[in-house]
Design an enzyme around this catalytic site. Structure first.
Site, mmCIF file in Angstrom:
data_model
loop_
_atom_site.group_PDB
_atom_site.id
_atom_site.type_symbol
_atom_site.label_atom_id
_atom_site.label_comp_id
_atom_site.label_asym_id
_atom_site.label_seq_id
_atom_site.Cartn_x
_atom_site.Cartn_y
_atom_site.Cartn_z
ATOM 1 N N THR A 187 16.918 -5.255 3.779
ATOM 2 C CA THR A 187 15.758 -4.173 4.068
ATOM 3 C C THR A 187 15.540 -4.160 5.386
ATOM 4 O OG1 THR A 187 14.836 -4.798 1.889
ATOM 5 C CG2 THR A 187 13.271 -3.497 3.383
ATOM 6 N N VAL A 188 15.223 -5.339 6.120
ATOM 7 C CA VAL A 188 14.876 -5.217 7.644
ATOM 8 C C VAL A 188 16.105 -5.060 8.418
ATOM 9 C CG1 VAL A 188 13.525 -6.317 9.208
ATOM 10 C CG2 VAL A 188 12.795 -6.819 6.888
ATOM 11 N N VAL A 213 4.726 -11.476 10.772
ATOM 12 C CA VAL A 213 3.182 -11.413 10.348
ATOM 13 C C VAL A 213 2.704 -10.310 10.194
ATOM 14 C CG1 VAL A 213 0.921 -12.276 10.496
ATOM 15 C CG2 VAL A 213 2.890 -13.914 11.299
ATOM 16 N N GLY A 265 11.484 -2.886 -1.489
ATOM 17 C CA GLY A 265 11.798 -3.902 -0.564
ATOM 18 C C GLY A 265 10.496 -4.418 0.179
ATOM 19 N N GLU A 303 9.599 -10.764 -1.223
ATOM 20 C CA GLU A 303 10.574 -11.767 -0.837
ATOM 21 C C GLU A 303 11.933 -11.707 -1.721
ATOM 22 O OE1 GLU A 303 10.161 -13.413 2.390
ATOM 23 O OE2 GLU A 303 8.709 -11.897 2.393
ATOM 24 N N ASP A 326 3.669 -16.953 0.867
ATOM 25 C CA ASP A 326 3.884 -15.959 2.169
ATOM 26 C C ASP A 326 2.802 -15.735 2.902
ATOM 27 O OD1 ASP A 326 5.948 -13.868 3.117
ATOM 28 O OD2 ASP A 326 4.109 -12.900 2.829
ATOM 29 N N LYS A 344 2.102 -17.020 6.846
ATOM 30 C CA LYS A 344 1.412 -16.234 7.850
ATOM 31 C C LYS A 344 0.354 -16.592 8.321
ATOM 32 C CE LYS A 344 3.819 -12.070 5.897
ATOM 33 N NZ LYS A 344 3.663 -11.099 4.665
HETATM 34 P P1 NAP Z 1 16.946 -9.074 2.120
HETATM 35 O O1 NAP Z 1 16.823 -7.588 1.849
HETATM 36 O O2 NAP Z 1 17.025 -9.792 0.989
HETATM 37 O O3 NAP Z 1 18.087 -9.049 2.836
HETATM 38 C C1 NAP Z 1 18.607 -10.484 3.211
HETATM 39 C C2 NAP Z 1 19.958 -10.419 3.885
HETATM 40 O O4 NAP Z 1 20.507 -11.623 4.344
HETATM 41 C C3 NAP Z 1 21.068 -9.551 3.225
HETATM 42 O O5 NAP Z 1 21.594 -8.659 3.893
HETATM 43 C C4 NAP Z 1 22.103 -10.754 2.875
HETATM 44 O O6 NAP Z 1 23.531 -10.303 2.698
HETATM 45 C C5 NAP Z 1 21.877 -11.668 3.853
HETATM 46 N N1 NAP Z 1 22.095 -12.983 3.813
HETATM 47 C C6 NAP Z 1 22.009 -13.817 2.724
HETATM 48 N N2 NAP Z 1 22.429 -14.767 2.940
HETATM 49 C C7 NAP Z 1 23.074 -15.124 3.934
HETATM 50 C C8 NAP Z 1 24.134 -15.731 4.796
HETATM 51 N N3 NAP Z 1 24.196 -17.178 4.030
HETATM 52 N N4 NAP Z 1 24.640 -15.389 5.613
HETATM 53 C C9 NAP Z 1 24.552 -14.338 6.170
HETATM 54 N N5 NAP Z 1 23.923 -13.247 5.625
HETATM 55 C C10 NAP Z 1 23.020 -13.566 4.471
HETATM 56 O O7 NAP Z 1 15.813 -9.687 2.893
HETATM 57 P P2 NAP Z 1 14.920 -8.718 3.913
HETATM 58 O O8 NAP Z 1 13.723 -8.052 3.081
HETATM 59 O O9 NAP Z 1 15.536 -7.637 4.701
HETATM 60 O O10 NAP Z 1 14.057 -10.037 4.677
HETATM 61 C C11 NAP Z 1 14.734 -10.531 5.575
HETATM 62 C C12 NAP Z 1 13.667 -11.378 6.509
HETATM 63 O O11 NAP Z 1 12.702 -10.708 6.880
HETATM 64 C C13 NAP Z 1 13.057 -12.609 5.356
HETATM 65 O O12 NAP Z 1 12.867 -13.434 6.490
HETATM 66 C C14 NAP Z 1 11.677 -12.072 5.201
HETATM 67 O O13 NAP Z 1 10.697 -12.913 4.710
HETATM 68 C C15 NAP Z 1 11.553 -11.152 6.350
HETATM 69 N N6 NAP Z 1 10.664 -9.940 6.198
HETATM 70 C C16 NAP Z 1 10.782 -9.240 5.522
HETATM 71 C C17 NAP Z 1 9.792 -7.887 4.977
HETATM 72 C C18 NAP Z 1 10.112 -6.854 4.006
HETATM 73 O O14 NAP Z 1 9.106 -6.099 3.907
HETATM 74 N N7 NAP Z 1 11.092 -6.868 3.395
HETATM 75 C C19 NAP Z 1 8.841 -7.890 5.823
HETATM 76 C C20 NAP Z 1 8.699 -9.109 6.972
HETATM 77 C C21 NAP Z 1 9.499 -9.956 6.844
HETATM 78 P P3 NAP Z 1 23.994 -9.290 1.558
HETATM 79 O O15 NAP Z 1 23.183 -8.069 1.725
HETATM 80 O O16 NAP Z 1 25.460 -9.250 1.508
HETATM 81 O O17 NAP Z 1 23.410 -9.666 0.198
HETATM 82 N N1 HSE Z 2 7.092 -10.136 1.079
HETATM 83 C C1 HSE Z 2 6.215 -9.716 2.241
HETATM 84 C C2 HSE Z 2 5.178 -8.888 1.976
HETATM 85 C C3 HSE Z 2 6.999 -8.992 3.395
HETATM 86 O O1 HSE Z 2 5.113 -8.426 0.778
HETATM 87 O O2 HSE Z 2 3.926 -9.007 2.502
HETATM 88 C C4 HSE Z 2 6.371 -8.966 4.463
HETATM 89 O O3 HSE Z 2 6.171 -9.961 5.331
#
Ligand code: NAP
Ligand code: HSE
Length: 436
Positions: free
Chosen positions: A14-15, A134, A189, A192, A203, A207
């Site tokens: 997603t990010v 955060v 998206g 977590e 989570d 934060k």
């Molecule tokens: P996500 O959609 O699950 O994406 C995770 C990515 O990491 C995927 O592309 C996955 O690959 C890749 N990955 C997993 N294991 C790996 C490895 N061993 N080597 C290389 N790549 C690997 O997660 P996300 O929502 O984008 O979140 C990413 C980070 O941002 C997390 O720390 C999360 O807490 C943080 N965050 C997320 C949000 C949100 O709203 N989603 C907001 C704030 C912070 P594949 O795609 O090939 O499976």
């Molecule tokens: N899973 C987290 C939330 C993503 O729902 O707030 C943003 O950090």
């Protein structure tokens, strides 16, 4: 213009995809703002064949994300994989040790290892930026680090988890079931990889621990956060809360007290009409109280592709401009050691819901149990029709007068042993919240 800032993005979920999209869409503006272009040189994720809906044809693919941390043609490693350990931690540690700047959205990593990573960043004179970790798109780290630097902060109260706020808002608006709404949040998206981190309050606790460190100038103390999630909140609680003039929110509260720093994450009833009650859906809010500025409230989308990638880009632009600041505002050597204030001293009113045996005198027995713990009752509601063949247990809700946490715990211990009560009572704190 000076030479481009060369970045490698590890994680294209997603990010990560959001970051790639903004880099392409706002390339010229970002270059003008930063004084140099920001070039995406390499990416990594697990599945090289997945169609991610973005053009990566001119970008190097690394099967092993850790290679990005050692590549000579990378200046900044953008870690968007997630998790406090494993590849994410290794990648960040190696990148910093190799003198590369790091940008991450990983609150689990920063809450658990932020101080040791910051020391490493300081030793190597590089940035460790984590605005996206955060409150999604809200620039709260920048606000604390820059805009509020003149203030002594006394409290930070927030709605810090978009998934929980989305679930609670949807349950209230549509009466839909918890599990069904959680699935929506995952599809959007917001959640977590392991959604129990969201609904279990962890989570938000990650934060909060980060914000408390920044606000109070202490090392991050995640282990001291009191954490309760929203898993036990039902549509019935939401209905009762509304009837009493409240909304249910997952609050994250950090307060500077005479005994140390109190940190807690739990569901709470907040008065309708208060600023935090109006924060709905995926929105987050952070209310910071400073001695000079008074109350400041920031609100915005707390999760999802666009808001989170927006925060990652702001960190990248800072690095491109040559801004390298201590990750926790002051150098780690200036941070005070953690000092935990437990929540026993917290005072407030409580909402209590349990199933009580529907027979004459049972209510009197229960109220006596509460009185024995010096908990006085403001309101009692008993609802439901007794049907033939049922167990004769009715949901009963009590709202207490202001009491302290330790009396409430004592009352609960009495109630749990009480024959009139079936199961463990649900307890939700009532927080009057910040007033302007
Ligand atoms: P996500 O959609 O699950 O994406 C995770 C990515 O990491 C995927 O592309 C996955 O690959 C890749 N990955 C997993 N294991 C790996 C490895 N061993 N080597 C290389 N790549 C690997 O997660 P996300 O929502 O984008 O979140 C990413 C980070 O941002 C997390 O720390 C999360 O807490 C943080 N965050 C997320 C949000 C949100 O709203 N989603 C907001 C704030 C912070 P594949 O795609 O090939 O499976
Ligand atoms: N899973 C987290 C939330 C993503 O729902 O707030 C943003 O950090």
């Amino acid at each position: 213009m000076t030479k481009p800032l060369r970045i490698g993005v590890a994680g294209l979920g997603t990010v990560g995809v959001g970051v790639v999209k903004i880099l392409a869409a706002r390339r010229d503006f970002l270059a003008a703002a930063a004084g140099r272009s920001i070039d995406l040189v390499a990416v990594s994720a697990r599945d090289p064949k997945k169609d991610r809906g973005v053009d990566l044809s001119n970008v190097r693919w690394e099967d092993d994300a850790r290679k990005i941390a050692s590549a000579d043609d990378i200046d900044v490693v953008v870690e968007l994989i997630g998790g406090a350990e494993g590849v994410a931690r290794e990648l960040v540690e190696t990148a910093l040790a190799n003198g590369k700047h790091v940008v991450t959205a990983n609150k689990a990593l920063i809450a658990n290892h932020g101080i040791s990573l910051a020391r490493r960043a300081e030793q190597h004179g590089v940035a460790l930026n984590y605005e996206a970790a955060v409150a999604g798109g809200i620039p709260i780290i920048k606000a604390l680090r820059e805009g509020l630097a003149a203030n002594e902060i006394t409290s930070v109260i927030g709605i810090l988890n978009g998934t929980c706020n989305y679930i609670l808002t949807e349950m209230e608006a549509t009466g839909r079931d918890f599990g069904e709404v959680l699935k929506d949040a995952q599809a959007l998206g917001y959640a977590e990889a392991d959604p129990s981190f969201d609904v279990g309050g962890i989570d938000a606790a990650h934060k909060l621990a980060i914000l408390a460190s920044l606000a109070f100038g202490r090392e991050v103390d995640f282990d001291s956060v009191h954490v309760e999630g929203i898993e036990k909140i039902t549509a019935t609680d939401i209905k009762f809360a509304r009837e009493f003039g409240y909304k249910i929110k997952l609050l994250a509260i950090a307060t500077k007290t005479a005994d140390g720093i109190e940190q807690r994450v739990h569901p709470a009833l907040v008065p309708e009409g208060s600023p935090l009650a109006a924060v709905s859906g995926v929105f987050n809010a952070v209310a910071v109280r400073g001695d000079r500025v008074g109350l400041l409230i920031l609100e915005g989308r707390g999760a999802g592709e666009g808001p989170t990638a927006s925060a990652v880009l702001s960190d990248l632009v800072d690095i491109a401009r040559g801004l390298v600041m201590p990750p926790f505002i002051v150098p780690t050597s200036h941070l005070k050691k953690p000092e935990k204030a437990g929540i026993d001293r917290v005072q407030g009113a409580y909402y209590l819901r349990f199933l009580a045996v529907d027979r004459a005198g049972s209510m009197a027995d229960i109220t006596r149990a509460l009185a024995e713990a010096s908990v006085s009752i403001e309101r009692i509601v008993q609802r439901g029709e007794r049907k033939e063949g049922d167990t004769g247990r009715m949901p009963v809700v009590f709202v207490t007068h202001k009491t302290d946490e330790s009396s409430m715990r004592q009352a609960l211990a009495h109630l749990e042993k009480h024959q009139e009560v079936a199961g463990t009572p649900l307890v939700i704190r009532i927080e009057e919240g910040e007033s302007r």
